[in-house]
Design a protein around this motif. Structure first.
Motif, PDB file in Angstrom:
ATOM      1  N   TYR A  89       3.853  47.356 -86.775  1.00 32.57           N
ATOM      2  CA  TYR A  89       2.424  47.232 -87.016  1.00 32.57           C
ATOM      3  C   TYR A  89       1.654  47.173 -85.698  1.00 32.57           C
ATOM      4  CZ  TYR A  89       3.607  46.465 -91.841  1.00 32.57           C
ATOM      5  OH  TYR A  89       4.095  46.640 -93.115  1.00 32.57           O
ATOM      6  N   LEU A  90       0.437  47.732 -85.740  1.00 33.26           N
ATOM      7  CA  LEU A  90      -0.452  47.763 -84.587  1.00 33.26           C
ATOM      8  C   LEU A  90      -1.539  46.709 -84.726  1.00 33.26           C
ATOM      9  CD1 LEU A  90      -1.665  49.275 -82.035  1.00 33.26           C
ATOM     10  CD2 LEU A  90      -3.047  50.558 -83.691  1.00 33.26           C
ATOM     11  N   ARG A  91      -1.855  46.025 -83.617  1.00 29.61           N
ATOM     12  CA  ARG A  91      -3.014  45.141 -83.534  1.00 29.61           C
ATOM     13  C   ARG A  91      -4.114  45.889 -82.792  1.00 29.61           C
ATOM     14  NH1 ARG A  91      -2.666  39.564 -83.304  1.00 29.61           N
ATOM     15  NH2 ARG A  91      -4.853  39.736 -82.669  1.00 29.61           N
ATOM     16  N   PRO A  92      -5.076  46.483 -83.483  1.00 29.14           N
ATOM     17  CA  PRO A  92      -6.108  47.265 -82.799  1.00 29.14           C
ATOM     18  C   PRO A  92      -6.885  46.502 -81.745  1.00 29.14           C
ATOM     19  CG  PRO A  92      -6.130  47.763 -85.143  1.00 29.14           C
ATOM     20  CD  PRO A  92      -5.199  46.594 -84.952  1.00 29.14           C
ATOM     21  N   ASP A  93      -7.074  45.181 -81.939  1.00 31.34           N
ATOM     22  CA  ASP A  93      -7.851  44.427 -80.961  1.00 31.34           C
ATOM     23  C   ASP A  93      -7.151  44.306 -79.614  1.00 31.34           C
ATOM     24  OD1 ASP A  93      -5.847  42.688 -81.765  1.00 31.34           O
ATOM     25  OD2 ASP A  93      -7.157  40.941 -81.918  1.00 31.34           O
ATOM     26  N   LYS A  94      -5.886  44.682 -79.552  1.00 26.39           N
ATOM     27  CA  LYS A  94      -5.156  44.646 -78.293  1.00 26.39           C
ATOM     28  C   LYS A  94      -5.438  45.881 -77.433  1.00 26.39           C
ATOM     29  CE  LYS A  94      -2.856  40.786 -79.039  1.00 26.39           C
ATOM     30  NZ  LYS A  94      -3.054  39.582 -78.184  1.00 26.39           N
ATOM     31  N   ILE A  95      -6.031  46.917 -78.045  1.00 27.19           N
ATOM     32  CA  ILE A  95      -6.291  48.137 -77.280  1.00 27.19           C
ATOM     33  C   ILE A  95      -7.767  48.532 -77.277  1.00 27.19           C
ATOM     34  CG2 ILE A  95      -3.968  49.085 -77.500  1.00 27.19           C
ATOM     35  CD1 ILE A  95      -4.967  50.812 -79.807  1.00 27.19           C
ATOM     36  N   LEU A  96      -8.562  47.959 -78.167  1.00 26.92           N
ATOM     37  CA  LEU A  96      -9.987  48.224 -78.214  1.00 26.92           C
ATOM     38  C   LEU A  96     -10.734  46.920 -78.471  1.00 26.92           C
ATOM     39  CD1 LEU A  96     -10.523  51.483 -80.347  1.00 26.92           C
ATOM     40  CD2 LEU A  96     -11.089  51.168 -77.937  1.00 26.92           C
ATOM     41  N   GLU A  97     -11.759  46.656 -77.680  1.00 26.81           N
ATOM     42  CA  GLU A  97     -12.553  45.459 -77.922  1.00 26.81           C
ATOM     43  C   GLU A  97     -13.470  45.644 -79.120  1.00 26.81           C
ATOM     44  OE1 GLU A  97     -14.678  44.236 -74.508  1.00 26.81           O
ATOM     45  OE2 GLU A  97     -12.893  43.799 -73.311  1.00 26.81           O
ATOM     46  N   ASP A  98     -14.037  46.843 -79.254  1.00 26.45           N
ATOM     47  CA  ASP A  98     -14.988  47.123 -80.326  1.00 26.45           C
ATOM     48  C   ASP A  98     -14.764  48.537 -80.837  1.00 26.45           C
ATOM     49  OD1 ASP A  98     -16.747  44.668 -80.180  1.00 26.45           O
ATOM     50  OD2 ASP A  98     -17.013  45.424 -78.126  1.00 26.45           O
ATOM     51  N   PRO A  99     -15.109  48.799 -82.090  1.00 23.98           N
ATOM     52  CA  PRO A  99     -15.032  50.167 -82.586  1.00 23.98           C
ATOM     53  C   PRO A  99     -16.104  51.022 -81.926  1.00 23.98           C
ATOM     54  CG  PRO A  99     -16.067  48.747 -84.219  1.00 23.98           C
ATOM     55  CD  PRO A  99     -15.579  47.850 -83.119  1.00 23.98           C
ATOM     56  N   PRO A 100     -15.880  52.322 -81.792  1.00 27.56           N
ATOM     57  CA  PRO A 100     -16.830  53.169 -81.067  1.00 27.56           C
ATOM     58  C   PRO A 100     -18.116  53.456 -81.820  1.00 27.56           C
ATOM     59  CG  PRO A 100     -15.068  54.506 -81.970  1.00 27.56           C
ATOM     60  CD  PRO A 100     -14.688  53.067 -82.208  1.00 27.56           C
ATOM     61  N   GLY A 101     -18.099  53.316 -83.145  1.00 30.20           N
ATOM     62  CA  GLY A 101     -19.284  53.596 -83.935  1.00 30.20           C
ATOM     63  C   GLY A 101     -19.232  54.963 -84.596  1.00 30.20           C
ATOM     64  N   GLU A 102     -20.149  55.161 -85.512  1.00 28.74           N
ATOM     65  CA  GLU A 102     -20.131  56.362 -86.347  1.00 28.74           C
ATOM     66  C   GLU A 102     -20.281  57.652 -85.546  1.00 28.74           C
ATOM     67  OE1 GLU A 102     -22.201  57.887 -90.526  1.00 28.74           O
ATOM     68  OE2 GLU A 102     -22.879  56.055 -89.526  1.00 28.74           O
ATOM     69  N   ALA A 103     -20.937  57.590 -84.401  1.00 24.95           N
ATOM     70  CA  ALA A 103     -21.147  58.792 -83.591  1.00 24.95           C
ATOM     71  C   ALA A 103     -19.834  59.403 -83.113  1.00 24.95           C
ATOM     72  CB  ALA A 103     -22.051  58.473 -82.404  1.00 24.95           C
ATOM     73  N   ALA A 104     -18.783  58.587 -83.012  1.00 34.19           N
ATOM     74  CA  ALA A 104     -17.482  59.096 -82.567  1.00 34.19           C
ATOM     75  C   ALA A 104     -16.728  59.817 -83.671  1.00 34.19           C
ATOM     76  CB  ALA A 104     -16.633  57.937 -82.035  1.00 34.19           C
ATOM     77  N   LEU A 105     -17.263  59.760 -84.889  1.00 37.87           N
ATOM     78  CA  LEU A 105     -16.574  60.317 -86.049  1.00 37.87           C
ATOM     79  C   LEU A 105     -16.955  61.793 -86.191  1.00 37.87           C
ATOM     80  CD1 LEU A 105     -14.641  58.916 -88.048  1.00 37.87           C
ATOM     81  CD2 LEU A 105     -16.574  58.719 -89.610  1.00 37.87           C
TER      82      LEU A 105
END
Length: 312
Positions: A157-173
């Motif tokens: 399992y991955l802990r996303p908070d270990k590699i990103l502090e915040d999500p990039p937001g809808e613009a990255a989608l």
């Protein structure tokens, strides 16, 4: 007995029985998952390769994904690619190995993070050359952990908070999908089943949820807390699925799913099915959806599930 042997071989093609490898693929060393050394630029979108063998269910983190791609792998089984831009779940997984066609699929994003468990040694140079940041237990060991209640390889399992502090937001989608009103026409459809050679997905419309409830291989798909997985929009995208130059340890060829090009699609939203065409001229482009009259086919706000099925 022969049928049982064939089924066992097919399941083994999509999962192995233990050890540190994953389908004959091992961990690797890769750069740290940072955007820029000086912190410039928005964070990248996070994509995670997720196991979908029966032993991997229920998965973690799928309910937080903005987009879930369903791909065919060895033995006709399916595997998932979850995309996170607006929310980061606490945990995602089980995480599994990358495939060659993942690299083409992910070119639509601006240098995304790709979290995976490993890859065949001859695929690693292609991953290194791709415009993405690979994240695996070899490069980010603190971001991964094993669940002792599950058997390997279905327990990483991955802990996303270990590699990103915040999500990039809808613009990255940058998938090419556009939210908006439904097109005209469509056919009322309360339940749709999509079949892969050795897997099937059923989407049942729920007026109460205003979404499609997801089932896998005849059973309701849920979170680990027991909540039902749902999709606001389902895109059944007919693509070319061909042989590749890769295979698993059993000798099964790894399918290559072509996501650049054009073809037919069906879009499920609001309890109706809409015929559509899809187009993605180049790997750097998103995918556009149009009606038979050439009008855009919009998606509705919420999770989008994209099933990349072999055109017939």
């Amino acid at each position: 007995m022969l049928l049982a042997a064939l089924l066992a071989a097919g399941l083994a093609a999509g999962c192995t029985s233990g050890g540190s490898g994953d389908d004959g693929r091992g961990p690797r060393e890769s750069p740290a998952a940072t955007r820029d050394a000086d912190g410039q630029g928005p964070p990248p979108v996070l994509t995670v390769k997720i196991d979908n063998a029966p032993a991997a269910r229920p998965q973690s983190g799928l309910d937080a994904a903005d987009v879930v791609y369903v791909e065919q792998v060895e033995g006709g089984l399916s595997r998932l690619m979850a995309v996170y831009a607006t929310r980061l779940p606490e945990s995602v997984g089980p995480v599994r190995s990358a495939r060659e066609s993942d690299l083409e699929l992910l070119r639509q994003f601006d240098e995304p993070l790709l979290a995976f468990s490993g890859a065949q040694s001859k695929l690693l140079p292609l991953i290194d050359e791709a415009p993405l940041t690979p994240v695996d237990p070899g490069s980010e060991p603190d971001a991964f952990s094993r669940d002792s209640d599950r058997a390997a390889p279905h327990n990483l399992y991955l802990r996303p908070d270990k590699i990103l502090e915040d999500p990039p937001g809808e613009a990255a989608l940058t998938t090419g999908f556009r939210e908006g009103p439904a097109p005209s026409g469509g056919t009322p459809d309360e339940e749709v089943t999509v079949r892969f050679p050795a897997a099937r997905f059923t989407f049942t419309w729920s007026d109460a949820d205003g979404r499609w409830q997801v089932s896998m291989d005849g059973s309701p798909a849920t979170t680990r807390d027991g909540d039902r997985l749902t999709a606001a929009t389902v895109v059944v995208q007919n693509v070319t699925v061909r042989s590749s130059g890769f295979g698993d340890f059993l000798g099964n060829n790894t399918p290559y799913t072509e996501t650049v090009g054009s073809g037919k699609a069906t879009v499920l939203r609001d309890g109706r099915a809409y015929p559509a065409s899809w187009s993605r001229p180049a790997a750097e482009d998103g995918t556009s959806l149009t009606s038979p009259d050439g009008d855009p086919v919009n998606v509705t706000p919420g999770p989008v599930w994209v099933l990349l099925t072999a055109a017939r």
